[in-house]
Design a protein around this motif. Structure first.
Motif, PDB file in Angstrom:
ATOM      1  N   GLU A   1       0.833  -1.209   0.000  1.00 60.79           N
ATOM      2  CA  GLU A   1       0.000   0.000   0.000  1.00 60.79           C
ATOM      3  C   GLU A   1       0.864   1.254   0.000  1.00 60.79           C
ATOM      4  OE1 GLU A   1      -2.645  -0.354   3.341  1.00 60.79           O
ATOM      5  OE2 GLU A   1      -3.677  -2.082   2.463  1.00 60.79           O
ATOM      6  N   THR A   2       1.939   1.236   0.759  1.00 59.03           N
ATOM      7  CA  THR A   2       2.848   2.385   0.816  1.00 59.03           C
ATOM      8  C   THR A   2       3.508   2.609  -0.544  1.00 59.03           C
ATOM      9  OG1 THR A   2       3.274   1.987   3.156  1.00 59.03           O
ATOM     10  CG2 THR A   2       4.880   3.336   1.986  1.00 59.03           C
ATOM     11  N   ALA A   3       3.847   1.532  -1.227  1.00 65.93           N
ATOM     12  CA  ALA A   3       4.537   1.608  -2.516  1.00 65.93           C
ATOM     13  C   ALA A   3       3.613   1.976  -3.670  1.00 65.93           C
ATOM     14  CB  ALA A   3       5.206   0.279  -2.815  1.00 65.93           C
ATOM     15  N   SER A   4       2.319   1.758  -3.504  1.00 65.79           N
ATOM     16  CA  SER A   4       1.362   1.976  -4.592  1.00 65.79           C
ATOM     17  C   SER A   4       1.461   3.405  -5.133  1.00 65.79           C
ATOM     18  CB  SER A   4      -0.052   1.695  -4.091  1.00 65.79           C
ATOM     19  OG  SER A   4      -0.983   1.891  -5.135  1.00 65.79           O
ATOM     20  N   GLY A   5       1.711   3.501  -6.420  1.00 66.67           N
ATOM     21  CA  GLY A   5       1.783   4.790  -7.090  1.00 66.67           C
ATOM     22  C   GLY A   5       3.094   5.532  -6.892  1.00 66.67           C
ATOM     23  N   LYS A   6       4.050   4.939  -6.192  1.00 69.38           N
ATOM     24  CA  LYS A   6       5.341   5.578  -5.961  1.00 69.38           C
ATOM     25  C   LYS A   6       6.354   5.114  -7.006  1.00 69.38           C
ATOM     26  CE  LYS A   6       3.991   7.745  -2.315  1.00 69.38           C
ATOM     27  NZ  LYS A   6       3.796   9.184  -2.343  1.00 69.38           N
ATOM     28  N   LYS A   7       7.372   5.922  -7.207  1.00 75.85           N
ATOM     29  CA  LYS A   7       8.408   5.613  -8.190  1.00 75.85           C
ATOM     30  C   LYS A   7       9.422   4.605  -7.668  1.00 75.85           C
ATOM     31  CE  LYS A   7       8.137  10.241 -10.162  1.00 75.85           C
ATOM     32  NZ  LYS A   7       8.868  11.496 -10.375  1.00 75.85           N
ATOM     33  N   ALA A   8       9.554   4.534  -6.338  1.00 81.86           N
ATOM     34  CA  ALA A   8      10.511   3.632  -5.690  1.00 81.86           C
ATOM     35  C   ALA A   8      10.181   3.617  -4.199  1.00 81.86           C
ATOM     36  CB  ALA A   8      11.943   4.103  -5.920  1.00 81.86           C
ATOM     37  N   VAL A   9      10.818   2.697  -3.476  1.00 83.32           N
ATOM     38  CA  VAL A   9      10.595   2.575  -2.028  1.00 83.32           C
ATOM     39  C   VAL A   9      11.933   2.334  -1.336  1.00 83.32           C
ATOM     40  CG1 VAL A   9       9.434   1.281  -0.192  1.00 83.32           C
ATOM     41  CG2 VAL A   9       8.336   1.506  -2.423  1.00 83.32           C
TER      42      VAL A   9
ATOM     43  N   PHE B   1      19.920  -0.528   4.536  1.00 87.23           N
ATOM     44  CA  PHE B   1      19.005   0.117   3.593  1.00 87.23           C
ATOM     45  C   PHE B   1      18.682  -0.791   2.414  1.00 87.23           C
ATOM     46  CE2 PHE B   1      21.551   3.558   5.508  1.00 87.23           C
ATOM     47  CZ  PHE B   1      20.532   4.248   6.141  1.00 87.23           C
ATOM     48  N   PHE B   2      17.398  -0.868   2.074  1.00 88.71           N
ATOM     49  CA  PHE B   2      16.917  -1.632   0.932  1.00 88.71           C
ATOM     50  C   PHE B   2      16.216  -0.668  -0.010  1.00 88.71           C
ATOM     51  CE2 PHE B   2      17.660  -4.731   4.116  1.00 88.71           C
ATOM     52  CZ  PHE B   2      17.860  -5.948   3.488  1.00 88.71           C
ATOM     53  N   GLY B   3      16.851  -0.368  -1.139  1.00 84.45           N
ATOM     54  CA  GLY B   3      16.275   0.512  -2.149  1.00 84.45           C
ATOM     55  C   GLY B   3      15.598  -0.322  -3.221  1.00 84.45           C
ATOM     56  N   LEU B   4      14.279  -0.171  -3.323  1.00 85.57           N
ATOM     57  CA  LEU B   4      13.477  -0.975  -4.241  1.00 85.57           C
ATOM     58  C   LEU B   4      12.931  -0.115  -5.374  1.00 85.57           C
ATOM     59  CD1 LEU B   4      11.322  -2.705  -1.466  1.00 85.57           C
ATOM     60  CD2 LEU B   4      13.496  -3.522  -2.421  1.00 85.57           C
ATOM     61  N   ASN B   5      12.820  -0.710  -6.555  1.00 86.01           N
ATOM     62  CA  ASN B   5      12.156   0.007  -7.642  1.00 86.01           C
ATOM     63  C   ASN B   5      10.642  -0.112  -7.485  1.00 86.01           C
ATOM     64  OD1 ASN B   5      11.476  -2.550  -8.677  1.00 86.01           O
ATOM     65  ND2 ASN B   5      13.069  -2.504 -10.259  1.00 86.01           N
ATOM     66  N   LYS B   6       9.899   0.453  -8.428  1.00 87.02           N
ATOM     67  CA  LYS B   6       8.435   0.458  -8.302  1.00 87.02           C
ATOM     68  C   LYS B   6       7.833  -0.946  -8.334  1.00 87.02           C
ATOM     69  CE  LYS B   6       7.597   1.148 -13.155  1.00 87.02           C
ATOM     70  NZ  LYS B   6       6.737   1.607 -14.167  1.00 87.02           N
TER      71      LYS B   6
END
Length: 185
Positions: free
Chosen positions: A32-40, A125-130
């Motif tokens: 839900e937090t990631a929805s519509g975001k460019k990355a997380v 840190f975990f940098g995730l794409n969309k």
């Protein structure tokens, strides 16, 4: 406390969804937090670690920059706070307030999220794409615990690249911190 480095980024690893609560009992779900975001960005942190204490204000500032760029930010505290009371939910609230965290700071009560992500230290840190694929597993910046007045914001730069291209930088310097404090079995 021996310092640990994070493992090399496993590019494309699919992050499992999770739902965790903040100290006030509000549930936050990754998908839900990631929805519509460019990355997380997911940051495994805690209150008592000297490495986290050294970067907490910079992390909050960088998170605001990332959020303005359409990147979601979540922090997760996975330490056994019964054995380490400085990491208790009440202390999490105070720590987040003191450092003006603009992101949810969540409790991984049973440590299942840290285990699923193979988190090893704080900060990790975990940098995730969309698509919630891992693209960054590096450090916040090159200042570490020292003077940050002339730092290179490696995490911000990586997350911006991920948001724009879906891919993280090939060169990443591991984050360093204190080990996750696992509950005894």
């Amino acid at each position: 406390m021996p310092a640990l480095d994070t493992p090399i980024c496993d590019f494309g690893w699919k992050a499992p969804d999770f739902t965790l609560k903040d100290p006030q009992g509000r549930a936050v779900t990754l998908s839900e937090t990631a929805s519509g975001k460019k990355a997380v960005l997911i940051a495994f942190i805690c209150n008592h670690c000297p490495y986290v204490k050294a970067i907490a204000d910079r992390l909050a500032d960088d998170a605001r920059v990332l959020q303005e760029a359409g990147i979601a930010v979540i922090a997760v505290m996975s330490n056994d706070y019964r054995a380490y009371p400085a990491d208790s939910p009440d202390n999490m609230t105070a720590f987040a307030k003191a450092h003006k965290f603009p992101f949810p700071y969540l409790i991984d009560e049973d440590q299942s999220v840290a285990k699923a992500y193979d988190a090893v230290c704080t900060p990790d840190f975990f940098g995730l794409n969309k698509d919630l694929e891992l693209q960054y597993r590096g450090r916040l910046d090159d200042a570490r615990m020292g003077d940050a007045s002339n730092r290179t914001a490696e995490l911000v730069n990586a997350m911006r690249q991920i948001a724009e291209t879906g891919q993280g930088p090939t060169h990443q310097v591991p984050s360093m911190g204190c080990s996750i404090k696992w509950a005894s079995a």
